[in-house]
Design a protein around this motif. Structure first.
Motif, PDB file in Angstrom:
ATOM      1  N   GLY A  72       0.814  -1.208   0.000  1.00  0.00           N
ATOM      2  CA  GLY A  72       0.000   0.000   0.000  1.00  0.00           C
ATOM      3  C   GLY A  72       0.847   1.257   0.000  1.00  0.00           C
ATOM      4  N   LYS A  73       1.883   1.278   0.823  1.00  0.00           N
ATOM      5  CA  LYS A  73       2.784   2.437   0.857  1.00  0.00           C
ATOM      6  C   LYS A  73       3.459   2.646  -0.491  1.00  0.00           C
ATOM      7  CE  LYS A  73       4.002   2.475   5.792  1.00  0.00           C
ATOM      8  NZ  LYS A  73       5.117   2.276   6.769  1.00  0.00           N
ATOM      9  N   ARG A  74       3.851   1.545  -1.121  1.00  0.00           N
ATOM     10  CA  ARG A  74       4.520   1.645  -2.420  1.00  0.00           C
ATOM     11  C   ARG A  74       3.568   2.199  -3.475  1.00  0.00           C
ATOM     12  NH1 ARG A  74       6.580  -2.850  -2.082  1.00  0.00           N
ATOM     13  NH2 ARG A  74       5.045  -4.118  -3.170  1.00  0.00           N
ATOM     14  N   ARG A  75       2.330   1.779  -3.454  1.00  0.00           N
ATOM     15  CA  ARG A  75       1.353   2.279  -4.415  1.00  0.00           C
ATOM     16  C   ARG A  75       1.099   3.771  -4.210  1.00  0.00           C
ATOM     17  NH1 ARG A  75      -2.059  -1.071  -7.340  1.00  0.00           N
ATOM     18  NH2 ARG A  75      -1.407  -3.256  -7.319  1.00  0.00           N
ATOM     19  N   VAL A  76       0.966   4.184  -2.959  1.00  0.00           N
ATOM     20  CA  VAL A  76       0.743   5.601  -2.680  1.00  0.00           C
ATOM     21  C   VAL A  76       1.945   6.425  -3.135  1.00  0.00           C
ATOM     22  CG1 VAL A  76       0.472   7.311  -0.835  1.00  0.00           C
ATOM     23  CG2 VAL A  76      -0.870   5.197  -0.793  1.00  0.00           C
ATOM     24  N   ALA A  77       3.153   5.946  -2.829  1.00  0.00           N
ATOM     25  CA  ALA A  77       4.361   6.683  -3.217  1.00  0.00           C
ATOM     26  C   ALA A  77       4.514   6.748  -4.727  1.00  0.00           C
ATOM     27  CB  ALA A  77       5.587   6.023  -2.590  1.00  0.00           C
ATOM     28  N   ALA A  82       4.148  10.040  -9.644  1.00  0.00           N
ATOM     29  CA  ALA A  82       3.679  10.186 -11.016  1.00  0.00           C
ATOM     30  C   ALA A  82       2.669  11.325 -11.160  1.00  0.00           C
ATOM     31  CB  ALA A  82       3.056   8.882 -11.495  1.00  0.00           C
ATOM     32  N   GLY A  83       2.346  11.982 -10.061  1.00  0.00           N
ATOM     33  CA  GLY A  83       1.409  13.096 -10.115  1.00  0.00           C
ATOM     34  C   GLY A  83      -0.035  12.691 -10.297  1.00  0.00           C
ATOM     35  N   HIS A  84      -0.380  11.477  -9.893  1.00  0.00           N
ATOM     36  CA  HIS A  84      -1.747  11.004 -10.049  1.00  0.00           C
ATOM     37  C   HIS A  84      -2.678  11.682  -9.036  1.00  0.00           C
ATOM     38  CE1 HIS A  84      -0.195   7.021 -11.985  1.00  0.00           C
ATOM     39  NE2 HIS A  84      -0.135   8.061 -12.806  1.00  0.00           N
ATOM     40  N   SER A  85      -3.947  11.736  -9.372  1.00  0.00           N
ATOM     41  CA  SER A  85      -4.946  12.342  -8.498  1.00  0.00           C
ATOM     42  C   SER A  85      -5.208  11.447  -7.292  1.00  0.00           C
ATOM     43  CB  SER A  85      -6.254  12.538  -9.256  1.00  0.00           C
ATOM     44  OG  SER A  85      -6.834  11.280  -9.562  1.00  0.00           O
ATOM     45  N   PRO A  86      -5.758  11.998  -6.193  1.00  0.00           N
ATOM     46  CA  PRO A  86      -6.132  11.159  -5.050  1.00  0.00           C
ATOM     47  C   PRO A  86      -7.071  10.023  -5.443  1.00  0.00           C
ATOM     48  CG  PRO A  86      -6.154  13.463  -4.402  1.00  0.00           C
ATOM     49  CD  PRO A  86      -5.938  13.437  -5.893  1.00  0.00           C
ATOM     50  N   ALA A  87      -7.996  10.290  -6.375  1.00  0.00           N
ATOM     51  CA  ALA A  87      -8.909   9.237  -6.817  1.00  0.00           C
ATOM     52  C   ALA A  87      -8.145   8.095  -7.479  1.00  0.00           C
ATOM     53  CB  ALA A  87      -9.953   9.807  -7.785  1.00  0.00           C
ATOM     54  N   ALA A  88      -7.110   8.424  -8.250  1.00  0.00           N
ATOM     55  CA  ALA A  88      -6.303   7.390  -8.889  1.00  0.00           C
ATOM     56  C   ALA A  88      -5.497   6.611  -7.853  1.00  0.00           C
ATOM     57  CB  ALA A  88      -5.370   8.008  -9.925  1.00  0.00           C
ATOM     58  N   VAL A  89      -5.046   7.295  -6.793  1.00  0.00           N
ATOM     59  CA  VAL A  89      -4.330   6.607  -5.713  1.00  0.00           C
ATOM     60  C   VAL A  89      -5.270   5.622  -5.027  1.00  0.00           C
ATOM     61  CG1 VAL A  89      -3.067   6.889  -3.562  1.00  0.00           C
ATOM     62  CG2 VAL A  89      -2.801   8.583  -5.375  1.00  0.00           C
ATOM     63  N   LEU A  90      -6.501   6.049  -4.762  1.00  0.00           N
ATOM     64  CA  LEU A  90      -7.472   5.146  -4.142  1.00  0.00           C
ATOM     65  C   LEU A  90      -7.747   3.953  -5.046  1.00  0.00           C
ATOM     66  CD1 LEU A  90      -9.398   4.464  -1.851  1.00  0.00           C
ATOM     67  CD2 LEU A  90     -11.117   5.932  -2.951  1.00  0.00           C
ATOM     68  N   VAL A 140      -5.985   8.543   2.319  1.00  0.00           N
ATOM     69  CA  VAL A 140      -6.283   8.676   0.891  1.00  0.00           C
ATOM     70  C   VAL A 140      -7.776   8.910   0.675  1.00  0.00           C
ATOM     71  CG1 VAL A 140      -6.246   7.486  -1.335  1.00  0.00           C
ATOM     72  CG2 VAL A 140      -4.292   7.292   0.217  1.00  0.00           C
ATOM     73  N   VAL A 141      -8.600   8.163   1.387  1.00  0.00           N
ATOM     74  CA  VAL A 141     -10.050   8.318   1.232  1.00  0.00           C
ATOM     75  C   VAL A 141     -10.483   9.743   1.553  1.00  0.00           C
ATOM     76  CG1 VAL A 141     -12.289   7.645   2.215  1.00  0.00           C
ATOM     77  CG2 VAL A 141     -10.621   5.885   1.602  1.00  0.00           C
ATOM     78  N   ARG A 142      -9.894  10.326   2.585  1.00  0.00           N
ATOM     79  CA  ARG A 142     -10.279  11.689   2.955  1.00  0.00           C
ATOM     80  C   ARG A 142      -9.741  12.735   1.967  1.00  0.00           C
ATOM     81  NH1 ARG A 142      -9.457  13.622   8.611  1.00  0.00           N
ATOM     82  NH2 ARG A 142     -11.351  14.841   8.167  1.00  0.00           N
ATOM     83  N   GLU A 143      -8.715  12.384   1.225  1.00  0.00           N
ATOM     84  CA  GLU A 143      -8.281  13.272   0.146  1.00  0.00           C
ATOM     85  C   GLU A 143      -9.272  13.225  -1.024  1.00  0.00           C
ATOM     86  OE1 GLU A 143      -4.338  12.220  -0.950  1.00  0.00           O
ATOM     87  OE2 GLU A 143      -3.417  12.992   0.887  1.00  0.00           O
ATOM     88  N   VAL A 144      -9.820  12.042  -1.267  1.00  0.00           N
ATOM     89  CA  VAL A 144     -10.802  11.909  -2.342  1.00  0.00           C
ATOM     90  C   VAL A 144     -12.140  12.528  -1.929  1.00  0.00           C
ATOM     91  CG1 VAL A 144     -12.058  10.265  -3.797  1.00  0.00           C
ATOM     92  CG2 VAL A 144      -9.678   9.809  -3.173  1.00  0.00           C
ATOM     93  N   TYR A 145     -12.518  12.316  -0.665  1.00  0.00           N
ATOM     94  CA  TYR A 145     -13.788  12.823  -0.132  1.00  0.00           C
ATOM     95  C   TYR A 145     -13.483  13.746   1.054  1.00  0.00           C
ATOM     96  CZ  TYR A 145     -15.494   8.771  -2.755  1.00  0.00           C
ATOM     97  OH  TYR A 145     -15.749   7.839  -3.737  1.00  0.00           O
ATOM     98  N   PRO A 146     -13.086  14.977   0.804  1.00  0.00           N
ATOM     99  CA  PRO A 146     -12.623  15.866   1.886  1.00  0.00           C
ATOM    100  C   PRO A 146     -13.683  16.203   2.921  1.00  0.00           C
ATOM    101  CG  PRO A 146     -12.798  17.049  -0.202  1.00  0.00           C
ATOM    102  CD  PRO A 146     -12.961  15.609  -0.524  1.00  0.00           C
ATOM    103  N   ALA A 203     -18.705   7.134  -7.673  1.00  0.00           N
ATOM    104  CA  ALA A 203     -17.595   7.165  -8.628  1.00  0.00           C
ATOM    105  C   ALA A 203     -16.378   7.856  -8.045  1.00  0.00           C
ATOM    106  CB  ALA A 203     -18.023   7.897  -9.895  1.00  0.00           C
ATOM    107  N   GLY A 204     -16.593   8.817  -7.156  1.00  0.00           N
ATOM    108  CA  GLY A 204     -15.482   9.535  -6.575  1.00  0.00           C
ATOM    109  C   GLY A 204     -15.054  10.677  -7.453  1.00  0.00           C
TER     110      GLY A 204
END
Length: 207
Positions: A72-77, A82-90, A140-146, A203-204
């Motif tokens: 999970g940490k590796r995916r987030v990093a 890569a500059g992906h959006s929080p939704a893409a990280v989730l 991450v969830v709270r970044e997608v749904y602040p 959908a987020g």
């Protein structure tokens, strides 16, 4: 990304077969001779790799908790770099957990049935790793749904884990839809659960 690397050593093979047998028949229903036979060595030969069944169980349950957290940490990093959006990280976190849920079903059963058999120090380590994994998702969830309160986000994460970890109850792997179809369904359900918690369509933002 799978949470379980291919078994390239005898030790890996022993752990994989032990997980399968423990999940099928219970920890006390399996002897070291049977585990040894599954990998082509004598039961006593297992003691060159493990002190006993308790050590195998501890390595299986502590190991998968550690791999989930590290993955999970590796995916987030990687997504952040890569500059992906929080939704893409989730999305990436969900994909990683689905890989685990589909590929490591015996370990889910093993955790549910046998966690209390671990010695206190190992059980506490499993719980510590799991809490860190949950908090990684909550952030991450709270970044997608602040607008989602922290306690609600945490409850939603636990609920999604329960949903994804239901795979051992879905029947034999050969009775399920194709792996890709099952993964897509689980992903959609997970996003739907987070969306329901936030009051959106599931959908987020940005998905």
């Amino acid at each position: 990304m799978s949470t379980q690397a291919p078994a390239t050593t005898r030790r890996d093979q022993i752990l994989r077969e032990a997980a399968r047998l423990f999940a099928e028949r219970g920890f006390h229903g399996v002897g070291v001779d049977e585990i040894g036979a599954a990998v082509g060595i004598s039961g006593p030969g297992l003691y060159r790799h493990f002190a006993g069944k308790d050590a195998m169980l501890a390595e299986l349950l502590v190991g998968i908790s550690g791999r989930l957290l590290a993955g999970g940490k590796r995916r987030v990093a990687d997504a952040g770099a890569a500059g992906h959006s929080p939704a893409a990280v989730l999305d990436s976190l969900i994909e990683g957990h689905i890989d685990f849920a589909l590929d490591d079903r015996p370990l889910i059963t093993l955790h549910d049935r046998e966690l209390d058999r671990l010695r206190d120090s190992d059980r506490k380590l499993v719980r510590q790793l799991q809490r860190q994994y949950v908090e990684l998702w909550v952030e991450v969830v709270r970044e997608v749904y602040p607008d989602l309160a922290e306690n609600v986000a945490r409850a939603a994460v636990h609920a999604v884990f329960g949903l994804l970890n239901s795979t051992p109850h879905l029947g034999r792997p050969d009775a399920l839809p194709a792996r890709e179809s099952t993964a897509t369904l689980l992903h959609r359900l997970a996003l739907g659960a987070f969306g329901a918690a936030s009051g959106t369509d599931g959908a987020g933002p940005g998905c």
